[in-house]
Design a protein around this motif. Structure first.
Motif, short mmCIF file in Angstrom:
data_model
loop_
_atom_site.label_atom_id
_atom_site.label_comp_id
_atom_site.label_asym_id
_atom_site.label_seq_id
_atom_site.Cartn_x
_atom_site.Cartn_y
_atom_site.Cartn_z
N MET A 1 -7.20 2.38 37.08
CA MET A 1 -7.94 2.62 35.83
C MET A 1 -7.81 4.35 35.27
O MET A 1 -7.29 4.83 34.24
N ARG A 2 -8.29 5.03 36.33
CA ARG A 2 -8.06 6.52 36.28
C ARG A 2 -6.59 6.90 36.11
O ARG A 2 -6.66 7.89 35.32
N GLU A 3 -5.71 6.46 36.73
CA GLU A 3 -4.45 6.73 36.51
C GLU A 3 -3.79 6.67 35.05
O GLU A 3 -3.27 7.29 34.30
N LEU A 4 -4.46 5.52 34.38
CA LEU A 4 -3.83 5.22 33.08
C LEU A 4 -4.76 5.97 31.94
O LEU A 4 -4.05 6.39 31.14
N ILE A 5 -5.83 6.50 32.32
CA ILE A 5 -6.43 7.31 31.57
C ILE A 5 -5.58 8.66 31.31
O ILE A 5 -5.30 9.43 30.26
N LEU A 6 -5.32 9.17 32.68
CA LEU A 6 -4.54 10.36 32.88
C LEU A 6 -3.44 10.43 32.15
O LEU A 6 -2.91 11.04 31.47
N GLN A 7 -2.61 9.31 32.24
CA GLN A 7 -1.19 8.92 31.59
C GLN A 7 -1.24 9.06 30.14
O GLN A 7 -0.78 9.57 29.30
N LYS A 8 -2.55 8.46 29.44
CA LYS A 8 -2.82 8.53 28.16
C LYS A 8 -3.06 9.87 27.64
O LYS A 8 -2.68 10.26 26.61
N LEU A 9 -3.86 10.36 28.40
CA LEU A 9 -4.34 11.81 28.19
C LEU A 9 -2.88 12.71 27.90
O LEU A 9 -3.00 13.61 27.05
N LYS A 10 -2.06 12.62 28.98
CA LYS A 10 -0.80 13.48 28.73
C LYS A 10 -0.12 13.05 27.69
O LYS A 10 0.29 13.92 26.98
N ILE A 11 0.02 11.78 27.37
CA ILE A 11 0.84 11.54 26.14
C ILE A 11 0.36 11.97 24.88
O ILE A 11 0.69 12.66 24.22
N LEU A 12 -1.16 11.59 24.61
CA LEU A 12 -1.84 12.10 23.43
C LEU A 12 -2.18 13.47 23.17
O LEU A 12 -2.31 13.80 22.16
N THR A 13 -2.44 14.37 24.37
CA THR A 13 -2.54 15.87 24.27
C THR A 13 -1.20 16.44 23.91
O THR A 13 -1.35 17.22 23.02
N ASP A 14 -0.31 16.00 24.29
CA ASP A 14 1.23 16.47 23.95
C ASP A 14 1.44 16.25 22.77
O ASP A 14 1.91 17.09 21.98
N ALA A 15 1.28 15.04 22.17
CA ALA A 15 1.44 14.50 20.94
C ALA A 15 0.58 15.32 19.95
O ALA A 15 1.22 15.64 18.86
N ALA A 16 -0.50 15.93 20.05
CA ALA A 16 -1.41 16.48 19.08
C ALA A 16 -1.04 18.27 18.96
O ALA A 16 -1.61 18.66 18.19
#
Ligand code: SF4
Length: 410
Positions: A1-16
């Motif tokens: 779960m934590r891994e998934l959030i971190l993965q999303k965080l990486k993608i969506l902060t980079d996209a921002a």
């Protein structure tokens, strides 16, 4: 779960990172003994040299997008990693980051997932959780999704400190060319609504102190520079109109980062026009604080800023017949137009003149950059510039011999 959030965080902060329309100025929301403090984050803000601000969690709700804007990394037809946060996840992340003292506030943007209303509703839900469930009073800047229902824009405005609607491209022709699903009307409608909401709130507050805040830190927008063939004149005229008609706090410029191939886009090899972005920020400053008009700075014969000299110097060299002016007689407005004299030094000159005549030796103490100003002023009748008022010769003296290439930020 934590891994998934971190993965999303990486993608969506980079996209921002391509969105620069954030800043924390101008808000003083009190925290009523809850957590977070918009004053602290709002006033003690920082910007990097090119205008991007720091200490906010800058993130996209999602990078799934139904639109296909040619210049955008998140466009529907791009084969990239996609992710989407739930409203609860955004709220939890913000609080976690805040408690660890990583951030002071949130900048929440989003691509358009499913439709504008769905995306706006998700953003509002995240804000409701933050404000009501966690009692977060810190600074929040959200994107108004063009095309979303006005009721949703209103709801978001009651929860956020600042909102922005990104114009993205400076002209309707460029929108048609690069972002045909976006319409000028859909961009300006929420801007107009936010402006009216702010004005109504200000008026109501005079009579009813309990009137809730509506976008208390105002609205901003962003224009991408260099993705379309628009010249600086178009950009700066648009900027002026946006300030005049929508009362924007800031117009941000973002040098186009070539991320996509496209027949209507500049080549992937082209360096991002960061110097051009810098010149536009300088011109924006002249519009807001130096009483310049867009069409004084540029015109049809010279529609782009000179990349070697700043816009004020460019104006002064193009109007060399107005100079030199006498420091001890010039009006505040005339002083503001002299390269090397800023708003503070012009004000100090006017103040000091009330007591005594200003001498050349006083100018540096007042804050005048005399090595630039000396070509354009006399002080007590003394002129220390060149023998002739020749724009070309002055330019040669002022343009640095070596120019260095600015590195890309990405
Ligand atoms: S709507 Fe926004 S996120 Fe979607 S493709 Fe256009 S610019 Fe990108």
């Amino acid at each position: 779960m934590r891994e998934l959030i971190l993965q999303k965080l990486k993608i969506l902060t980079d996209a921002a990172k391509y969105d620069v329309s954030c800043s924390t100025s101008g808000v003083n929301r009190t925290n009523n003994r809850k957590i977070g403090n918009a004053s602290a984050s709002g006033i003690c803000h920082s910007w990097s040299a090119d205008g991007r601000c720091i200490s906010l969690l800058k993130i996209l709700m999602t990078n799934y997008c139904i639109f296909d804007c040619e210049y955008c990394v998140n466009k529907a037809s791009n084969d990239i990693q996609r992710a989407s946060f739930s409203s609860e996840e955004i709220a939890e992340l913000t609080i976690e980051f805040y408690r660890r003292n990583y951030i002071e506030g949130l900048f929440l943007s989003s691509a358009i997932e499913k439709n504008p209303n769905h995306t706006m509703e998700k953003i509002i839900k995240a804000l409701l959780i933050l404000r009501n469930q966690y009692g977060f009073s810190g600074y929040i800047h959200v994107k108004a999704i063009p095309g979303a229902d006005p009721i949703l824009i209103k709801q978001a405005g009651l929860l956020a400190d600042r909102m922005s609607v990104n114009i993205e491209l400076p002209s309707e022709e460029s929108l048609k060319l690069l972002a045909p699903q976006k319409h000028k009307k859909n961009l300006f409608l929420p801007m107009k609504q936010i402006k009216q909401g702010i004005e109504e709130t200000t008026l109501d507050k005079k009579h009813f102190k309990s009137t809730p805040n509506f976008v208390p830190a105002g609205q901003s927008t962003q224009m991408i520079i260099g993705a379309s063939p628009d010249n600086d004149l178009t950009i700066i005229k648009n900027t002026q109109n946006l300030y005049k008609h929508f009362n924007l706090k800031r117009v941000y410029f973002s040098a186009y980062v070539p991320v996509n191939k496209g027949q209507n886009l500049p080549s992937l090899q082209l360096a991002p026009p960061l110097v051009r972005e810098h010149r536009l920020y300088q011109a924006d400053w002249l519009l807001r604080f130096y009483k310049f008009e867009a069409d004084e700075l540029l015109n049809a014969n010279q529609p782009n800023f000179d990349l070697e000299v700043d816009p004020k110097m460019m104006w002064a060299l193009n109007h060399i017949q107005h100079f030199p002016i006498e420091i001890n007689q010039a009006s505040y407005e005339e002083l503001l137009r002299v390269p090397g004299i800023g708003t503070k030094s012009a004000y100090r000159i006017i103040n000091q003149r009330r007591c005594s005549r200003i001498r050349v030796e006083d100018l540096q103490k007042i804050g005048v950059v005399y090595k630039r100003a000396k070509y354009f002023v006399t002080c007590n009748g003394t002129y220390e510039g060149l023998k002739e008022m020749d724009a070309q010769m002055i330019r040669e003296k002022l343009v640095p011999k070596k120019t260095f290439e600015q590195l890309s930020l990405f």
